[in-house]
Motif scaffolding. Structure first.
Motif, short mmCIF file in Angstrom:
data_model
loop_
_atom_site.label_atom_id
_atom_site.label_comp_id
_atom_site.label_asym_id
_atom_site.label_seq_id
_atom_site.Cartn_x
_atom_site.Cartn_y
_atom_site.Cartn_z
N PRO A 147 52.99 38.93 36.16
CA PRO A 147 51.33 38.90 36.54
C PRO A 147 50.54 39.35 36.29
O PRO A 147 48.69 38.74 36.55
CB PRO A 147 51.84 39.35 37.60
CG PRO A 147 53.49 38.88 38.10
CD PRO A 147 54.16 38.93 36.73
N ALA A 148 50.52 40.57 35.25
CA ALA A 148 48.99 41.28 34.95
C ALA A 148 49.28 40.43 34.05
O ALA A 148 47.56 40.93 33.96
CB ALA A 148 50.31 42.76 34.54
N ARG A 150 48.71 37.63 32.95
CA ARG A 150 47.83 36.58 34.12
C ARG A 150 46.06 36.73 34.61
O ARG A 150 45.60 36.20 34.46
CB ARG A 150 48.84 36.01 35.33
CG ARG A 150 49.84 34.76 34.73
CD ARG A 150 49.77 34.19 35.61
NE ARG A 150 51.15 33.10 35.10
CZ ARG A 150 52.40 33.43 35.99
NH1 ARG A 150 52.98 34.32 36.88
NH2 ARG A 150 53.68 32.62 35.61
N ARG A 151 46.82 38.09 35.22
CA ARG A 151 45.23 38.77 35.50
C ARG A 151 44.36 39.15 34.29
O ARG A 151 43.31 38.76 33.85
CB ARG A 151 45.74 39.73 35.91
CG ARG A 151 45.98 39.92 37.74
CD ARG A 151 46.08 41.13 38.09
NE ARG A 151 45.23 42.21 37.89
CZ ARG A 151 45.63 43.47 38.35
NH1 ARG A 151 46.94 43.54 38.44
NH2 ARG A 151 44.64 43.80 37.70
N PHE A 152 44.87 39.42 33.20
CA PHE A 152 44.15 40.21 31.58
C PHE A 152 43.84 38.70 31.29
O PHE A 152 42.84 39.19 30.95
CB PHE A 152 45.21 40.45 31.65
CG PHE A 152 45.30 41.10 29.63
CD1 PHE A 152 43.97 42.63 29.54
CD2 PHE A 152 44.87 40.76 28.49
CE1 PHE A 152 43.32 42.67 28.29
CE2 PHE A 152 44.80 40.65 27.47
CZ PHE A 152 43.66 41.67 27.20
N ARG A 154 43.45 35.89 32.42
CA ARG A 154 41.74 35.24 33.21
C ARG A 154 40.83 36.19 32.78
O ARG A 154 39.36 35.95 32.77
CB ARG A 154 42.32 35.45 34.73
CG ARG A 154 41.04 34.99 35.21
CD ARG A 154 41.60 34.11 37.24
NE ARG A 154 40.41 33.75 37.75
CZ ARG A 154 39.83 35.15 38.69
NH1 ARG A 154 40.40 35.69 38.94
NH2 ARG A 154 38.97 34.83 39.46
N ALA A 155 40.93 37.30 33.39
CA ALA A 155 39.50 38.44 32.81
C ALA A 155 39.06 38.58 31.35
O ALA A 155 37.76 38.70 31.69
CB ALA A 155 39.85 40.01 32.93
N TRP A 175 33.94 42.23 35.12
CA TRP A 175 34.99 41.93 34.38
C TRP A 175 35.55 42.89 34.36
O TRP A 175 36.72 42.75 34.16
CB TRP A 175 34.82 40.75 34.08
CG TRP A 175 34.56 39.49 34.27
CD1 TRP A 175 33.58 38.63 34.82
CD2 TRP A 175 35.70 38.62 35.39
NE1 TRP A 175 33.75 37.79 35.69
CE2 TRP A 175 35.45 37.50 36.06
CE3 TRP A 175 36.92 38.94 35.94
CZ2 TRP A 175 35.72 36.64 36.94
CZ3 TRP A 175 37.45 38.51 36.76
CH2 TRP A 175 36.83 36.71 37.13
N GLU A 178 38.92 45.24 36.41
CA GLU A 178 40.01 43.52 36.62
C GLU A 178 40.63 44.21 35.11
O GLU A 178 41.80 44.39 34.96
CB GLU A 178 39.29 42.60 36.88
CG GLU A 178 40.25 41.47 36.19
CD GLU A 178 41.42 41.67 38.03
OE1 GLU A 178 41.59 42.73 38.32
OE2 GLU A 178 42.49 40.45 38.13
N GLU A 181 42.58 47.83 34.26
CA GLU A 181 43.31 47.83 34.99
C GLU A 181 44.51 47.22 34.13
O GLU A 181 45.17 47.65 34.62
CB GLU A 181 43.13 47.60 36.46
CG GLU A 181 43.65 48.40 37.27
CD GLU A 181 43.84 47.32 38.54
OE1 GLU A 181 44.83 47.29 39.44
OE2 GLU A 181 42.55 48.05 39.56
N SER A 182 44.43 45.71 34.18
CA SER A 182 45.51 44.85 34.21
C SER A 182 46.43 45.54 33.10
O SER A 182 47.10 44.99 32.30
CB SER A 182 45.50 43.62 34.45
OG SER A 182 44.48 43.34 33.61
#
Ligand SMILES: Nc1ncnc2c1ncn2[C@@H]1O[C@H](COP(=O)(O)OP(=O)(O)OP(=O)(O)O)[C@@H](O)[C@H]1O
Length: 353
Positions: A147-148, A150-152, A154-155, A175, A178, A181-182
């Motif tokens: 999940p981290a 994927r977030r990374f 995308r950002a 952006w 996000e 953090e990821s």
């Protein structure tokens, strides 16, 4: 997990294959072009949904038809399991327990690693291969990694696109929290994994190579004095010029040193193979400790580049490794004349035990 049966239909030169695999330690022997590497590739493909030779799905198709299938039965930590992967012109389909599944389901079922001659690039070339080595392990032991990631991704994609389009600072910086953090989260998982593995890998390399003083250091991909968020802000203008984000875990580097020197300047090809073997075996043992799964280890061309006593130490380490192991070699000679290895003869796309 242990693979107890391997079946294939029209995979490279294997028109039909149905191979029971009764044991943990297995050796495929055969002449050049017999199909030994293709057998490892079949197992790898089933368990990782891709070829380790960089071949496209279509290249794996044999001459019989425009389609190939690989199927496996497994026994182990999760009880009896089956998995299948089929490619046809419409695309790739995975099945687990006879039901449609995602490629990720198969990757999680039977973690698999390979040691093959092309892997020298993991030491000799850029950081991508070393990052993917760490990430493979983190993926299997840390459920929050994907999940981290994927977030990374995308950002990162969004910020890069805005940089390329020369959009305003306000839009680009939106952006950054996000991404930072990821990105910091991913780095934390990698660090934790490496710190759990570090000592064991160094000791194993020292044992295999009979030389002490190996070290591993993970560089985050941004400056050590700043947080990732600060680094993104500080380097926004540079990133604008280059049209892409230069700070983050996608730029991380795993530095491997022998004494004070980078390992690639210091050791021979045979020693590189042993360093890689030590890294893979240690990581697989860590997966067993942390996730309760002993990955399958594939070793293509076991004897290549190794003098007999190095072959003996590598085989000794593989024999005590608790997971399933598949080796390939031209013949069962030297240290491979070992009664614990189940022998399979490979000849022109056929296998006999
Ligand atoms: N898609 C395909 N369809 C049919 N045959 C193929 C296909 N891809 C490769 N082959 C054949 O398979 C053989 C190579 O198999 P593989 O690389 O597994 O051999 P190997 O036993 O590992 O050989 P070596 O010891 O020389 O590395 C070659 O003869 C090649 O022509």
């Amino acid at each position: 997990m242990q693979l107890t049966q391997l079946k294939a239909d029209n995979f490279r030169r294997f028109t039909k294959l149905s191979l029971p695999i009764p044991g943990r330690l297995n050796l495929f022997v055969g002449a050049n072009a017999a199909g030994k590497t293709s057998l490892l590739e079949m197992i790898y493909c089933l368990n990782r949904s891709k070829s380790f030779r960089g071949s496209a799905y279509q290249d794996l198709m044999g001459p019989a038809k425009a389609q190939w299938t690989v199927f496996g039965r497994y026994e182990g930590e999760r009880g009896p399991q089956t998995a299948g992967l089929q490619w046809a012109e419409q695309g790739i389909q995975a099945r687990r327990e006879g039901k449609p599944a995602s490629a990720l389901d198969l990757v999680q079922l039977a973690p698999t690693q390979i040691l093959e001659p092309g892997m020298h690039r993991m030491i000799a070339e850029g950081p991508t291969y070393r990052r993917s080595f760490i990430d493979w392990g983190v993926f299997h032991v840390e459920p929050r990694f994907m999940p981290a990631w994927r977030r990374f991704r995308r950002a990162l994609r969004q910020r890069n696109q805005l940089l390329r389009e020369r959009r305003s600072n306000a839009e680009i910086s939106a952006w950054e929290p996000e991404l930072a953090e990821s990105g910091e989260e991913l780095h934390g998982y990698r660090l934790e994994h490496l710190s759990r593995m570090r000592q064991q890998v160094s000791e194993r390399i020292a044992r295999l190579l009979e030389e002490p003083d190996w070290s591993f250091e993970l560089q985050s991909g941004w400056s050590a004095e700043h947080s990732l968020l600060e680094d993104l802000e500080r380097h926004r203008e540079r990133d604008r010029r280059l049209g892409m984000t230069q700070s983050g875990p996608h730029r991380a580097e795993l530095r491997i040193r022998a004494g004070k020197l980078a390992v690639r300047h210091r050791i021979s090809r045979g020693q590189q193979k042993l360093v890689l073997a030590a890294m893979l075996i240690s990581q697989c043992e860590l997966l067993l400790q942390d996730a309760g799964i002993a990955p399958i280890l594939l070793v293509d061309d076991f004897s290549a580049e190794l003098a007999e006593h190095f072959q003996a130490s590598l085989l000794a380490q593989l024999k005590v490794y608790p997971g399933q192991v598949f080796l390939t070699a031209f013949e069962q000679s030297g240290v491979l004349k070992d009664s614990e290895l189940a022998l399979f003869h490979v000849e022109q796309g056929r296998v006999r035990a």
